[in-house]
Design a protein around this motif. Structure first.
Motif, short mmCIF file in Angstrom:
data_model
loop_
_atom_site.label_atom_id
_atom_site.label_comp_id
_atom_site.label_asym_id
_atom_site.label_seq_id
_atom_site.Cartn_x
_atom_site.Cartn_y
_atom_site.Cartn_z
N MET A 443 -17.79 9.26 10.10
CA MET A 443 -18.28 9.91 9.00
C MET A 443 -18.19 8.98 7.79
SD MET A 443 -17.16 13.39 7.17
CE MET A 443 -15.35 12.38 6.40
N PHE A 444 -19.27 8.85 7.01
CA PHE A 444 -19.23 7.59 5.93
C PHE A 444 -19.31 8.58 4.58
CE2 PHE A 444 -20.99 6.16 9.72
CZ PHE A 444 -20.38 5.23 10.19
N CYS A 445 -18.32 7.97 3.62
CA CYS A 445 -18.32 8.72 2.28
C CYS A 445 -18.97 7.60 1.29
CB CYS A 445 -17.17 9.17 1.98
SG CYS A 445 -16.61 10.66 3.31
N SER A 446 -19.79 7.86 0.42
CA SER A 446 -20.07 7.00 -0.73
C SER A 446 -19.65 7.52 -2.09
CB SER A 446 -21.59 6.59 -0.70
OG SER A 446 -21.83 6.00 0.64
N TYR A 447 -19.12 6.60 -2.97
CA TYR A 447 -18.56 6.98 -4.18
C TYR A 447 -19.52 6.24 -5.39
CZ TYR A 447 -14.84 8.78 -1.71
OH TYR A 447 -13.77 9.64 -0.99
N LEU A 448 -19.29 6.73 -6.57
CA LEU A 448 -20.10 6.20 -7.73
C LEU A 448 -19.78 4.88 -7.98
CD1 LEU A 448 -19.82 9.20 -10.37
CD2 LEU A 448 -21.94 8.09 -9.40
N ASN A 449 -18.54 4.52 -7.77
CA ASN A 449 -18.38 2.97 -7.82
C ASN A 449 -18.91 2.04 -6.70
OD1 ASN A 449 -16.71 3.57 -6.00
ND2 ASN A 449 -14.76 3.27 -7.07
N LEU A 465 -11.48 16.19 1.46
CA LEU A 465 -11.82 15.07 0.70
C LEU A 465 -11.49 15.38 -0.72
CD1 LEU A 465 -15.22 13.95 2.15
CD2 LEU A 465 -12.96 13.03 2.91
N ASP A 466 -11.03 14.39 -1.38
CA ASP A 466 -11.38 14.73 -2.87
C ASP A 466 -12.57 14.67 -3.52
OD1 ASP A 466 -8.44 15.16 -3.24
OD2 ASP A 466 -8.17 12.82 -3.50
N TYR A 467 -12.79 15.59 -4.49
CA TYR A 467 -14.38 15.59 -5.14
C TYR A 467 -14.67 14.38 -6.10
CZ TYR A 467 -18.18 17.35 -8.04
OH TYR A 467 -19.06 17.18 -8.69
N GLU A 468 -13.58 13.89 -6.73
CA GLU A 468 -13.84 13.20 -7.88
C GLU A 468 -14.47 11.80 -7.54
OE1 GLU A 468 -13.80 12.73 -11.81
OE2 GLU A 468 -12.81 14.09 -10.67
N ASN A 469 -15.74 11.63 -8.06
CA ASN A 469 -16.67 10.41 -7.88
C ASN A 469 -17.48 10.60 -6.47
OD1 ASN A 469 -16.48 9.64 -10.62
ND2 ASN A 469 -14.43 8.56 -9.84
N LEU A 470 -17.21 11.39 -5.82
CA LEU A 470 -17.93 11.47 -4.32
C LEU A 470 -19.42 11.81 -4.32
CD1 LEU A 470 -17.52 11.04 -1.18
CD2 LEU A 470 -17.00 13.51 -1.15
N THR A 471 -20.38 10.94 -3.65
CA THR A 471 -21.67 11.35 -4.16
C THR A 471 -22.30 11.70 -2.85
OG1 THR A 471 -22.12 9.05 -3.69
CG2 THR A 471 -21.79 9.73 -6.06
N THR A 472 -22.11 11.07 -1.75
CA THR A 472 -22.81 11.43 -0.54
C THR A 472 -21.87 11.41 0.81
OG1 THR A 472 -23.38 9.03 -0.18
CG2 THR A 472 -25.12 10.33 -1.40
N VAL A 473 -22.32 11.88 1.57
CA VAL A 473 -21.52 12.04 2.75
C VAL A 473 -22.27 12.04 4.15
CG1 VAL A 473 -20.09 13.30 4.62
CG2 VAL A 473 -19.74 13.59 2.08
N ARG A 474 -22.25 10.89 4.95
CA ARG A 474 -23.21 10.77 6.01
C ARG A 474 -22.45 10.84 7.36
NH1 ARG A 474 -25.22 5.62 5.85
NH2 ARG A 474 -23.63 5.38 4.21
N THR A 540 -31.00 19.51 -18.94
CA THR A 540 -30.19 19.13 -18.11
C THR A 540 -28.81 18.83 -18.69
OG1 THR A 540 -30.60 16.93 -17.78
CG2 THR A 540 -31.68 18.59 -16.29
N HIS A 541 -27.75 18.94 -18.06
CA HIS A 541 -26.30 18.47 -18.50
C HIS A 541 -25.54 17.87 -17.65
CE1 HIS A 541 -27.10 20.86 -22.33
NE2 HIS A 541 -27.32 21.90 -21.50
N TYR A 542 -24.75 16.69 -17.95
CA TYR A 542 -23.69 16.14 -17.15
C TYR A 542 -24.45 15.76 -15.86
CZ TYR A 542 -21.23 19.58 -19.82
OH TYR A 542 -20.70 20.21 -21.18
N ASP A 543 -25.52 14.93 -15.78
CA ASP A 543 -26.31 14.37 -14.75
C ASP A 543 -25.53 13.09 -14.19
OD1 ASP A 543 -27.30 13.43 -16.98
OD2 ASP A 543 -28.74 12.25 -15.62
N ARG A 544 -25.92 12.83 -13.05
CA ARG A 544 -25.33 11.52 -12.23
C ARG A 544 -26.55 11.48 -11.37
NH1 ARG A 544 -20.00 13.07 -9.34
NH2 ARG A 544 -20.58 14.21 -7.61
N THR A 545 -26.97 9.92 -11.25
CA THR A 545 -27.71 9.39 -10.50
C THR A 545 -27.48 8.26 -9.36
OG1 THR A 545 -29.47 10.14 -12.22
CG2 THR A 545 -30.25 8.59 -10.29
N PHE A 546 -27.92 8.10 -8.30
CA PHE A 546 -27.60 7.31 -7.17
C PHE A 546 -28.60 7.40 -6.07
CE2 PHE A 546 -25.57 11.42 -6.83
CZ PHE A 546 -26.07 11.72 -5.51
#
Length: 606
Positions: A443-449, A465-474, A540-546
């Motif tokens: 499993m591979f986790c990607s973050y905003l940074n 997993l901690d939710y903070e800044n986590l964007t995708t899980v593969r 929309t509010h509080y959006d994030r893009t990746f």
């Protein structure tokens, strides 16, 4: 002929119950939308003109024209009288000649994978010389005809204008319209939006509520696109409820309908004569759990149980899950897994961590298994026939002073996925994710940074997993993700679908009593402008893009009021949709979160 066309020009653009287009300049209209067909028609209808060279020929022509005009007047009078004496047909066409009409279709049509569906194109009294069906998807226009693919389509002819689509799959999703051509006119029907594998919409459901401590207020919220009737049956219930497209109907249960520890017959069966979406709400004291009911076609034979462990054991609440049999003579094998390695009691028998429980269950039999102060995450269920599984916790503490009730109808192993996007939440404090596997997987986790972290999961294993800044899980193999959200007055448990399980249309309901309701949406960034909530654009509010697998995705939050709602992407771009509700003014008030729906058709094998 030109003068007649000019005189009737003001009538040619009138809309009524059905779209009508008259003889007024049909070639130009058709040429703009369907150039290939317009060229075919234009070649057949091009007039030829001769050149008069002398006065006598002009005189004869004029005389002939007067005679023809006189005959036209006589015929016109006869036709007008016939029309006035003829009753209005069911297509509400105008009471003058040369009007084409096509029945206005339902905006939305649903079909499950492998099923067939008929899209109507009911031509009015004028009949048709040609019938063309077109599909609009992702900016492309596709001509559909049974002549080129008789195994896939039937119809689309003047004698049979309806279009039948066989063996539906996800490639059939799109906007459909039929175009009818006659000698003196062209008409296009309104658009029908076809959705395939709206997995969370169905006609049959089986489920049960947990055993509870204290007073209950269990209810079903049933949302439908059409008028119909649902029958609700159990050992103690024989009721029915009518549904309609304008309201969400509520069915309330009594306390005696709850599950009890051990093996009982407390399952509930729902049968509707139209496809509906059902959300269940279970309230104990001030704690409420909301979850989406999965229809029969989404149930399976194998499950890995998701659960959670409370951070406080002072009240002794339990982790729990329940199995509901859909068929008679169902053999069920449960392998108990306990994070605390405690004891599980069932019908006065004690089962240790790793023990197996064998059951023979019949129709609507239930078994509820609980662990006092425990966590049953990773327990494995195998059945000889499809069963329903509900999992959760009676009252879990997530690093706050108020416990929340967790309850979720979980998906089967067959519907695990590989690629996930973690939704944006309005508040992310205390949010956790648990990832469950069936086979050994990486499993591979990607973050905003842009950082990446990898994990290895064994069979029926899980990782938190901690939710903070986590964007995708593969993952290299199929996995399942649950999101545990700490709300102001408790906690919620929500399934996270894979990106291949998004829908392009949802029906859902938000109950009254929560001043802070919002949606969390995940979509490809180029599809944001096409999202409509109740047919209106959203803010929309509080959006994030990746970026993910070559596409840019955006996840964002938008506020929503209580009541019945629809959400759609007008270009049929799939998106994920979550519903959350809170009452921040009362710290111990009920709060909940659930997924609005999910599809179970794979997309590109992911």
């Amino acid at each position: 002929m030109d003068s007649i066309r000019n005189e009737n020009h003001e009538l040619s653009c009138i809309e009524h119950d059905y779209i009508s287009i008259h003889e007024c300049n049909p070639v130009h209209l058709f040429d703009q939308q369907f150039p290939l067909q317009s060229r075919m028609i234009r070649d057949e209808d091009l007039p030829t003109r001769g050149n008069a060279s002398d006065l006598l020929k002009r005189h004869k022509t004029l005389k002939a024209s007067v005679c023809i005009l006189f005959m036209i007047c006589v015929v016109g009078c006869l036709v007008t009288m016939a029309v006035l004496l003829t009753p209005k047909n069911r297509f509400h066409s105008r009471s003058y000649d040369d009007v084409l009409t096509v029945k206005r279709e339902s905006i939305h049509q649903f079909v499950f994978p492998g099923e067939s569906i008929v899209l109507d194109c009911a031509v009015g009294s004028c009949g048709a010389n040609f019938v063309f069906w077109y599909k609009y998807k992702n900016g492309h226009v596709i001509n559909i005809t049974s002549e080129t693919n008789s195994n896939k389509y039937s119809g689309s002819t003047p004698s049979k204008p309806d279009l039948t689509i066989f063996n539906a799959n996800k490639t059939d999703v799109g906007n459909y319209t039929c175009v009818v051509v006659k000698d003196k006119g062209i008409v296009q029907s309104s658009i029908t939006k076809l959705y395939v594998s709206d997995g969370s919409v169905g006609e049959e459901y089986v489920f049960a509520f947990f055993k509870s401590r204290g007073m209950d207020a269990n209810a079903l919220y049933i949302t439908s696109m059409h008028h119909g009737k649902c029958i609700i049956n159990s050992q103690d219930i024989h009721s029915s409820i009518f549904v309609s497209p304008n309201t969400t109907r509520i069915y309330r249960f009594t306390k005696s309908d709850d599950l009890r520890e051990g093996k009982r017959r407390k399952g509930v069966y729902i049968l509707c004569n139209t496809k509906v979406s059902i959300t269940a709400y279970s309230k104990i004291h001030s704690k409420r759990a909301g979850f989406l009911l999965l229809p029969l076609q989404m149930l399976g034979k194998e499950y890995v149980v998701p659960s959670y462990m409370s951070t406080s054991n002072r009240y002794g609440y339990s982790g729990t899950f329940a199995v509901v049999a859909v068929h008679s003579d169902t053999l069920v094998n449960i392998t108990v897994r306990s994070a605390t390695k405690g004891n599980v009691n069932l019908d006065n028998k004690r089962y240790l961590n790793g023990s197996e429980i064998f059951l023979n269950m019949t129709y609507l039999d239930t078994v509820q298994i609980s662990e006092y102060k425990g966590d049953l995450s990773g327990s494995y269920i195998s059945a000889s026939k499809p069963v329903a599984v509900i999992s959760g916790h009676t009252c879990v503490f997530m690093r706050n002073n108020y416990c929340g009730r967790l309850m979720e109808m979980i998906i089967a192993v067959k519907d695990f996925s590989k690629i996930f996007i973690i939704p944006k939440l309005e508040r992310s404090e205390g949010v956790k994710l648990r990832v469950y596997s069936y086979f050994k997987t990486e499993m591979f986790c990607s973050y905003l940074n842009k950082s990446n972290v990898s994990f290895s999961l064994h069979s029926t294993d899980y990782v938190e997993l901690d939710y903070e800044n986590l964007t995708t899980v593969r993952a290299t193999g199929n996995i399942h993700i649950q999101l545990y959200k700490r709300l102001s007055g408790g906690s919620s448990m929500t399934t996270v679908p894979g990106i291949n399980q998004y829908l392009s249309y949802y029906m859902f309901f938000v109950p009254d009593g929560y001043p802070k309701n919002y949606l969390s949406i995940i979509i490809r960034s180029d599809g944001i402008k096409g999202i409509r909530i109740n047919k209106r654009e959203i803010e929309t509010h509080y959006d994030r893009t990746f970026d993910l697998i070559g596409f840019q995705y955006t996840t964002f939050v938008c506020r929503i009021l209580p009541g019945r709602h629809t959400a759609e992407q007008i270009q049929n771009v799939p998106f994920g949709l979550f519903v959350f509700a809170e009452n921040p003014h009362i710290k111990h008030d009920v709060n909940f979160g659930y997924i609005a729906g999910m599809s179970l058709l794979s997309l590109n094998g992911t």
